[in-house]
Design a protein around this motif. Structure first.
Motif, PDB file in Angstrom:
ATOM      1  N   GLN A  41       0.831  -1.205   0.000  1.00 56.87           N
ATOM      2  CA  GLN A  41       0.000   0.000   0.000  1.00 56.87           C
ATOM      3  C   GLN A  41       0.869   1.259   0.000  1.00 56.87           C
ATOM      4  OE1 GLN A  41      -2.599  -0.652   3.455  1.00 56.87           O
ATOM      5  NE2 GLN A  41      -4.292  -0.380   2.048  1.00 56.87           N
ATOM      6  N   ASN A  42       1.916   1.269   0.800  1.00 53.94           N
ATOM      7  CA  ASN A  42       2.810   2.425   0.859  1.00 53.94           C
ATOM      8  C   ASN A  42       3.502   2.658  -0.478  1.00 53.94           C
ATOM      9  OD1 ASN A  42       2.159   2.984   3.522  1.00 53.94           O
ATOM     10  ND2 ASN A  42       3.867   1.806   4.335  1.00 53.94           N
ATOM     11  N   PHE A  43       3.941   1.581  -1.127  1.00 52.47           N
ATOM     12  CA  PHE A  43       4.564   1.688  -2.445  1.00 52.47           C
ATOM     13  C   PHE A  43       3.598   2.325  -3.437  1.00 52.47           C
ATOM     14  CE2 PHE A  43       4.621  -0.296  -6.659  1.00 52.47           C
ATOM     15  CZ  PHE A  43       5.791   0.255  -7.162  1.00 52.47           C
ATOM     16  N   LEU A  44       2.361   1.817  -3.469  1.00 53.85           N
ATOM     17  CA  LEU A  44       1.375   2.347  -4.407  1.00 53.85           C
ATOM     18  C   LEU A  44       1.071   3.817  -4.128  1.00 53.85           C
ATOM     19  CD1 LEU A  44      -1.017  -0.723  -4.666  1.00 53.85           C
ATOM     20  CD2 LEU A  44       0.493   0.167  -6.447  1.00 53.85           C
ATOM     21  N   LYS A  45       0.970   4.156  -2.860  1.00 54.35           N
ATOM     22  CA  LYS A  45       0.712   5.545  -2.475  1.00 54.35           C
ATOM     23  C   LYS A  45       1.843   6.456  -2.962  1.00 54.35           C
ATOM     24  CE  LYS A  45      -1.331   5.826   1.394  1.00 54.35           C
ATOM     25  NZ  LYS A  45      -1.651   5.772   2.820  1.00 54.35           N
ATOM     26  N   GLU A  46       3.084   6.010  -2.808  1.00 50.42           N
ATOM     27  CA  GLU A  46       4.239   6.783  -3.267  1.00 50.42           C
ATOM     28  C   GLU A  46       4.244   6.963  -4.786  1.00 50.42           C
ATOM     29  OE1 GLU A  46       7.637   4.711  -1.718  1.00 50.42           O
ATOM     30  OE2 GLU A  46       7.154   5.248   0.351  1.00 50.42           O
ATOM     31  N   GLU A  47       3.667   5.982  -5.493  1.00 52.08           N
ATOM     32  CA  GLU A  47       3.594   6.058  -6.956  1.00 52.08           C
ATOM     33  C   GLU A  47       2.413   6.906  -7.437  1.00 52.08           C
ATOM     34  OE1 GLU A  47       5.905   4.816  -9.162  1.00 52.08           O
ATOM     35  OE2 GLU A  47       7.028   4.477  -7.309  1.00 52.08           O
ATOM     36  N   GLY A  48       1.556   7.343  -6.502  1.00 53.10           N
ATOM     37  CA  GLY A  48       0.412   8.182  -6.873  1.00 53.10           C
ATOM     38  C   GLY A  48      -0.901   7.445  -7.004  1.00 53.10           C
ATOM     39  N   VAL A  49      -0.953   6.183  -6.536  1.00 54.72           N
ATOM     40  CA  VAL A  49      -2.186   5.400  -6.607  1.00 54.72           C
ATOM     41  C   VAL A  49      -3.020   5.680  -5.351  1.00 54.72           C
ATOM     42  CG1 VAL A  49      -3.165   3.073  -6.658  1.00 54.72           C
ATOM     43  CG2 VAL A  49      -1.100   3.588  -7.973  1.00 54.72           C
ATOM     44  N   ARG A  90      -7.313   4.979  -8.595  1.00 59.46           N
ATOM     45  CA  ARG A  90      -6.879   5.926  -9.612  1.00 59.46           C
ATOM     46  C   ARG A  90      -5.387   6.158  -9.460  1.00 59.46           C
ATOM     47  NH1 ARG A  90     -10.456  10.249  -9.972  1.00 59.46           N
ATOM     48  NH2 ARG A  90     -11.918   9.493  -8.456  1.00 59.46           N
ATOM     49  N   LEU A  91      -4.751   6.422 -10.577  1.00 60.40           N
ATOM     50  CA  LEU A  91      -3.337   6.787 -10.601  1.00 60.40           C
ATOM     51  C   LEU A  91      -3.317   8.252 -10.974  1.00 60.40           C
ATOM     52  CD1 LEU A  91      -0.316   6.134 -10.526  1.00 60.40           C
ATOM     53  CD2 LEU A  91      -0.493   5.399 -12.917  1.00 60.40           C
ATOM     54  N   HIS A  92      -2.985   9.078  -9.997  1.00 62.07           N
ATOM     55  CA  HIS A  92      -3.090  10.530 -10.140  1.00 62.07           C
ATOM     56  C   HIS A  92      -4.541  10.860 -10.501  1.00 62.07           C
ATOM     57  CE1 HIS A  92       1.194  10.670  -9.549  1.00 62.07           C
ATOM     58  NE2 HIS A  92       1.371   9.827 -10.565  1.00 62.07           N
ATOM     59  N   ASP A  93      -4.812  11.358 -11.689  1.00 64.89           N
ATOM     60  CA  ASP A  93      -6.188  11.708 -12.066  1.00 64.89           C
ATOM     61  C   ASP A  93      -6.858  10.675 -12.965  1.00 64.89           C
ATOM     62  OD1 ASP A  93      -6.070  14.056 -10.616  1.00 64.89           O
ATOM     63  OD2 ASP A  93      -5.351  15.240 -12.315  1.00 64.89           O
ATOM     64  N   ARG A  94      -6.155   9.600 -13.278  1.00 62.10           N
ATOM     65  CA  ARG A  94      -6.667   8.593 -14.207  1.00 62.10           C
ATOM     66  C   ARG A  94      -7.179   7.369 -13.456  1.00 62.10           C
ATOM     67  NH1 ARG A  94      -2.274   5.996 -17.093  1.00 62.10           N
ATOM     68  NH2 ARG A  94      -3.141   3.957 -16.745  1.00 62.10           N
ATOM     69  N   ILE A  95      -8.358   6.895 -13.825  1.00 64.13           N
ATOM     70  CA  ILE A  95      -8.913   5.670 -13.239  1.00 64.13           C
ATOM     71  C   ILE A  95      -8.127   4.486 -13.795  1.00 64.13           C
ATOM     72  CG2 ILE A  95     -10.945   4.190 -13.003  1.00 64.13           C
ATOM     73  CD1 ILE A  95     -11.380   6.858 -11.656  1.00 64.13           C
ATOM     74  N   ILE A  96      -7.562   3.674 -12.894  1.00 61.00           N
ATOM     75  CA  ILE A  96      -6.876   2.470 -13.371  1.00 61.00           C
ATOM     76  C   ILE A  96      -7.705   1.218 -13.101  1.00 61.00           C
ATOM     77  CG2 ILE A  96      -4.557   3.419 -13.345  1.00 61.00           C
ATOM     78  CD1 ILE A  96      -4.065   2.015 -10.675  1.00 61.00           C
ATOM     79  N   ARG A  97      -8.691   1.350 -12.203  1.00 65.80           N
ATOM     80  CA  ARG A  97      -9.666   0.269 -12.024  1.00 65.80           C
ATOM     81  C   ARG A  97     -10.907   0.855 -11.380  1.00 65.80           C
ATOM     82  NH1 ARG A  97      -8.408  -5.031  -8.567  1.00 65.80           N
ATOM     83  NH2 ARG A  97      -9.088  -3.776  -6.811  1.00 65.80           N
TER      84      ARG A  97
END
Length: 105
Positions: A41-49, A90-97
Protein backbone atom coordinates in the motif's frame (compact mmCIF):
# COMPACT_ATOMS: atom_id res chain seq x y z
CA UNK A 1 0.97 -0.24 -15.88
CA UNK A 2 2.82 -2.05 -13.12
CA UNK A 3 0.59 -0.36 -10.52
CA UNK A 4 -2.52 -1.75 -12.22
CA UNK A 5 -1.01 -5.23 -12.39
CA UNK A 6 -0.28 -5.34 -8.65
CA UNK A 7 -3.88 -4.54 -7.61
CA UNK A 8 -5.06 -8.20 -7.72
CA UNK A 9 -2.24 -9.07 -5.28
CA UNK A 10 -3.46 -6.32 -2.97
CA UNK A 11 -7.01 -7.73 -3.23
CA UNK A 12 -5.76 -11.19 -2.27
CA UNK A 13 -3.88 -9.84 0.74
CA UNK A 14 -7.08 -8.13 1.90
CA UNK A 15 -9.03 -11.38 1.55
CA UNK A 16 -6.36 -13.31 3.45
CA UNK A 17 -6.35 -10.76 6.27
CA UNK A 18 -10.11 -11.17 6.77
CA UNK A 19 -9.51 -14.56 8.37
CA UNK A 20 -10.98 -14.89 11.85
CA UNK A 21 -10.77 -17.59 14.51
CA UNK A 22 -7.54 -18.99 13.13
CA UNK A 23 -4.79 -21.02 14.75
CA UNK A 24 -1.73 -19.44 16.34
CA UNK A 25 0.40 -20.60 13.42
CA UNK A 26 -1.99 -18.98 10.93
CA UNK A 27 -1.97 -15.79 13.02
CA UNK A 28 1.79 -15.62 12.52
CA UNK A 29 1.35 -15.94 8.76
CA UNK A 30 -1.33 -13.25 8.83
CA UNK A 31 1.04 -10.93 10.68
CA UNK A 32 3.57 -11.36 7.89
CA UNK A 33 0.86 -10.87 5.25
CA UNK A 34 -0.22 -7.72 7.05
CA UNK A 35 3.31 -6.33 6.88
CA UNK A 36 3.60 -7.10 3.15
CA UNK A 37 0.13 -5.63 2.52
CA UNK A 38 1.07 -2.41 4.32
CA UNK A 39 4.36 -2.18 2.43
CA UNK A 40 2.56 -2.67 -0.89
CA UNK A 41 0.00 0.00 0.00
CA UNK A 42 2.81 2.43 0.86
CA UNK A 43 4.56 1.69 -2.44
CA UNK A 44 1.37 2.35 -4.41
CA UNK A 45 0.71 5.54 -2.48
CA UNK A 46 4.24 6.78 -3.27
CA UNK A 47 3.59 6.06 -6.96
CA UNK A 48 0.41 8.18 -6.87
CA UNK A 49 -2.19 5.40 -6.61
CA UNK A 50 -5.22 6.24 -4.47
CA UNK A 51 -8.24 4.16 -3.55
CA UNK A 52 -11.58 5.40 -4.83
CA UNK A 53 -13.53 5.57 -1.59
CA UNK A 54 -16.83 3.79 -2.20
CA UNK A 55 -19.29 2.58 0.39
CA UNK A 56 -22.81 1.18 0.57
CA UNK A 57 -25.40 3.93 0.23
CA UNK A 58 -23.29 6.01 -2.16
CA UNK A 59 -24.83 7.09 -5.46
CA UNK A 60 -23.69 4.93 -8.39
CA UNK A 61 -21.37 6.91 -10.70
CA UNK A 62 -20.41 5.21 -13.99
CA UNK A 63 -17.24 7.32 -14.14
CA UNK A 64 -15.74 5.56 -11.11
CA UNK A 65 -17.95 2.49 -10.56
CA UNK A 66 -18.68 -0.62 -12.57
CA UNK A 67 -22.04 -2.27 -11.78
CA UNK A 68 -21.62 -6.04 -11.76
CA UNK A 69 -25.17 -6.70 -10.57
CA UNK A 70 -28.46 -4.95 -9.83
CA UNK A 71 -30.65 -6.11 -6.98
CA UNK A 72 -34.16 -5.14 -5.95
CA UNK A 73 -33.92 -3.66 -2.43
CA UNK A 74 -37.05 -1.94 -1.10
CA UNK A 75 -35.08 -0.42 1.78
CA UNK A 76 -32.76 1.46 -0.60
CA UNK A 77 -33.32 4.12 -3.23
CA UNK A 78 -32.70 3.23 -6.85
CA UNK A 79 -29.15 3.65 -8.18
CA UNK A 80 -27.51 3.33 -4.75
CA UNK A 81 -24.57 1.07 -4.04
CA UNK A 82 -25.55 -1.97 -1.98
CA UNK A 83 -22.18 -3.69 -1.82
CA UNK A 84 -18.59 -3.02 -2.90
CA UNK A 85 -17.18 -6.20 -4.41
CA UNK A 86 -13.81 -4.86 -5.54
CA UNK A 87 -12.14 -1.56 -4.65
CA UNK A 88 -11.45 0.97 -7.37
CA UNK A 89 -8.21 2.91 -7.78
CA UNK A 90 -6.88 5.93 -9.61
CA UNK A 91 -3.34 6.79 -10.60
CA UNK A 92 -3.09 10.53 -10.14
CA UNK A 93 -6.19 11.71 -12.07
CA UNK A 94 -6.67 8.59 -14.21
CA UNK A 95 -8.91 5.67 -13.24
CA UNK A 96 -6.88 2.47 -13.37
CA UNK A 97 -9.67 0.27 -12.02
CA UNK A 98 -13.33 1.07 -11.48
CA UNK A 99 -14.85 -0.04 -8.19
CA UNK A 100 -16.99 -3.15 -8.86
CA UNK A 101 -20.31 -2.72 -7.11
CA UNK A 102 -23.79 -4.14 -6.69
CA UNK A 103 -26.44 -1.48 -7.29
CA UNK A 104 -30.08 -1.20 -6.24
CA UNK A 105 -32.73 -1.21 -8.99
Amino acid sequence: TACHNILPCLDNFERALMGKNVSKETQNFLLGFSMIYEQTQNFLKEEGVKEIITKPGDEFNHNIHSAIDQIEDPSMESNKIIKVVLKGYRLHDRIIRHASVVVSK
